[in-house]
Design a protein around this motif. Structure first.
Motif, short mmCIF file in Angstrom:
data_model
loop_
_atom_site.label_atom_id
_atom_site.label_comp_id
_atom_site.label_asym_id
_atom_site.label_seq_id
_atom_site.Cartn_x
_atom_site.Cartn_y
_atom_site.Cartn_z
N ILE A 1 -6.35 32.61 3.13
CA ILE A 1 -6.30 31.76 1.95
C ILE A 1 -5.68 30.42 2.33
N TRP A 2 -6.00 29.39 1.53
CA TRP A 2 -5.41 28.08 1.73
C TRP A 2 -4.18 27.95 0.84
N VAL A 3 -3.02 27.62 1.43
CA VAL A 3 -1.76 27.52 0.72
C VAL A 3 -1.25 26.09 0.82
N LYS A 4 -0.86 25.51 -0.32
CA LYS A 4 -0.27 24.18 -0.28
C LYS A 4 1.11 24.27 0.37
N CYS A 5 1.31 23.48 1.43
CA CYS A 5 2.53 23.65 2.23
C CYS A 5 3.42 22.42 2.25
N GLY A 6 3.05 21.35 1.52
CA GLY A 6 3.91 20.17 1.52
C GLY A 6 3.15 18.91 1.18
N ALA A 7 3.71 17.78 1.60
CA ALA A 7 3.11 16.48 1.28
C ALA A 7 3.38 15.48 2.39
N GLU B 1 0.83 -1.20 0.00
CA GLU B 1 0.00 0.00 0.00
C GLU B 1 0.87 1.26 0.00
N ASP B 2 0.48 2.23 -0.83
CA ASP B 2 1.26 3.46 -0.98
C ASP B 2 0.28 4.62 -1.13
N LEU B 3 0.25 5.54 -0.15
CA LEU B 3 -0.69 6.66 -0.14
C LEU B 3 0.07 7.98 -0.09
N THR B 4 -0.36 8.95 -0.90
CA THR B 4 0.25 10.27 -0.92
C THR B 4 -0.82 11.33 -0.65
N TYR B 5 -0.47 12.32 0.19
CA TYR B 5 -1.40 13.39 0.57
C TYR B 5 -0.81 14.76 0.26
N ASP B 6 -1.67 15.69 -0.16
CA ASP B 6 -1.29 17.09 -0.28
C ASP B 6 -1.62 17.78 1.04
N LEU B 7 -0.67 18.58 1.57
CA LEU B 7 -0.87 19.30 2.82
C LEU B 7 -1.13 20.77 2.53
N TYR B 8 -2.12 21.36 3.24
CA TYR B 8 -2.48 22.75 3.07
C TYR B 8 -2.52 23.45 4.43
N PHE B 9 -2.24 24.75 4.40
CA PHE B 9 -2.31 25.55 5.62
C PHE B 9 -3.12 26.83 5.35
N HIS B 10 -3.98 27.19 6.31
CA HIS B 10 -4.79 28.40 6.18
C HIS B 10 -3.96 29.61 6.62
N TRP B 11 -3.52 30.39 5.62
CA TRP B 11 -2.59 31.49 5.88
C TRP B 11 -3.17 32.80 5.36
N ALA C 1 -4.71 23.30 9.46
CA ALA C 1 -4.07 22.62 8.33
C ALA C 1 -4.95 21.46 7.89
N LYS C 2 -4.79 21.06 6.61
CA LYS C 2 -5.58 19.96 6.07
C LYS C 2 -4.69 19.07 5.21
N ALA C 3 -5.01 17.78 5.18
CA ALA C 3 -4.32 16.82 4.32
C ALA C 3 -5.37 16.12 3.47
N TYR C 4 -5.18 16.17 2.14
CA TYR C 4 -6.12 15.57 1.20
C TYR C 4 -5.43 14.45 0.41
N LEU C 5 -6.08 13.30 0.31
CA LEU C 5 -5.52 12.19 -0.46
C LEU C 5 -5.32 12.62 -1.92
N ALA C 6 -4.11 12.42 -2.42
CA ALA C 6 -3.79 12.79 -3.81
C ALA C 6 -3.57 11.56 -4.69
N LYS C 7 -3.09 10.45 -4.09
CA LYS C 7 -2.78 9.27 -4.88
C LYS C 7 -2.81 8.04 -4.00
N SER C 8 -3.39 6.97 -4.51
CA SER C 8 -3.45 5.70 -3.78
C SER C 8 -3.10 4.57 -4.72
N THR C 9 -2.09 3.78 -4.37
CA THR C 9 -1.70 2.63 -5.19
C THR C 9 -1.50 1.42 -4.28
N LEU C 10 -1.68 0.26 -4.87
CA LEU C 10 -1.47 -1.00 -4.15
C LEU C 10 -0.57 -1.84 -5.01
#
Length: 275
Positions: A60-66, A47-57, A264-273
């Motif tokens: 506005i919401w700014v993408k701040c990492g992964a 299992e391999d999951l990737t998330y986009d991280l955002y921060f309320h700055w 801050a928020k984390a949203y699923l960006a990619k999911s692979t198995l």
């Protein structure tokens, strides 16, 4: 282990980024035997999951990492195991305000019994390490703990009990095998979690169900939970709120963090198995 169930009248607010994957931890009642073997029906190695991280700055919401989570087959001290890895990395824009490089590693048996946990955390200018070893002599859970503080000083701790003891990643794996069919909105679940310094009770609250579209453009029917902390007697603080798929896999697709300095928020960006 006796699990206490209460009801929550309203959702408070706050966060704990250290606890990112504490989210689908103990969604359900935990077994009472110290070693806690469990049949795994939800996931497998690869299992391999990737998330986009955002921060309320500044409004506005700014993408701040992964964040990147993987699970693979491994061995630990000669025995078959599963290895879970979770990596948080802030991007260059976020580094100007707050640098974050958190690496979490967990070894569990194929029956989801915890064996080892390590969390190395660079947050801002502070670097800390939590390390936990699990053994089970005579059917009891022994937890050996090491902690490196931001001043470079190590401390050692030990915890022993008849209860199941878990950390941020091993409880994640266990919780994904349980069925929340009979949970009621507002229901609370208490469970013990180990860090490098202590074993303490955490509280999870069930919030209900909702459809949500992730960054992978897919819409998921989700179970919603909150992780709570207590600053004062009878006063709840919400650390984070998370969404996991309402299916056998219980895959996390969204996490909301309540920080001292924002949200801050984390949203699923990619999911692979992978096979």
């Amino acid at each position: 282990m006796n699990m206490k169930v209460k009801h929550l009248s309203y959702p408070p607010s706050r966060w704990g980024l250290l606890l990112f994957f504490t989210f689908h931890f103990s969604l359900f009642t935990l077994p009472s035997h110290a070693q806690c073997p469990t049949e795994n029906t939800a996931f497998k190695a690869g299992e391999d999951l990737t998330y986009d991280l955002y921060f309320h700055w500044k409004f506005i919401w700014v993408k701040c990492g992964a964040a990147h989570y993987t699970m693979r087959s491994a061995t630990y001290k000669g025995q078959q195991a599963l290895r879970n890895d979770l990596l948080f990395t802030s991007n260059k824009r976020c580094d100007l305000v707050f640098t974050m490089r958190d690496t979490l590693i967990s070894y569990i048996t194929p029956q989801l019994v915890p064996l080892y946990f390590r969390k190395g955390s660079l947050e801002g200018k502070n670097y800390t390490v939590d390390e936990v070893w699990y053994t089970y002599p005579k059917g009891r859970s022994h937890v050996k703990q090491h902690f490196l503080n931001r001043h470079g000083e190590w401390s050692e701790h030990h915890h022993e009990s008849d209860d199941c003891n878990y950390d941020m990643l091993s409880i994640l794996s266990l919780a994904r095998t349980f069925d929340p069919t009979h949970y009621k909105i507002g229901q609370r679940i208490h469970f013990p979690m180990a860090t490098g310094k202590k074993v303490e009770t955490q509280t999870l609250v069930y919030r209900g169900k909702k459809d949500w579209k992730a960054n992978d453009k897919k819409t998921y029917h989700c179970l919603i939970f909150s992780l709570l902390d207590y600053e004062e007697k009878d006063k709840d603080k919400e650390l984070l709120r998370f969404y996991v798929t309402d299916d056998a896999r219980h895959m996390p697709v969204r996490i909301d963090f309540y920080l001292k300095f924002g949200t801050a928020k984390a949203y699923l960006a990619k999911s692979t198995l992978k096979n």
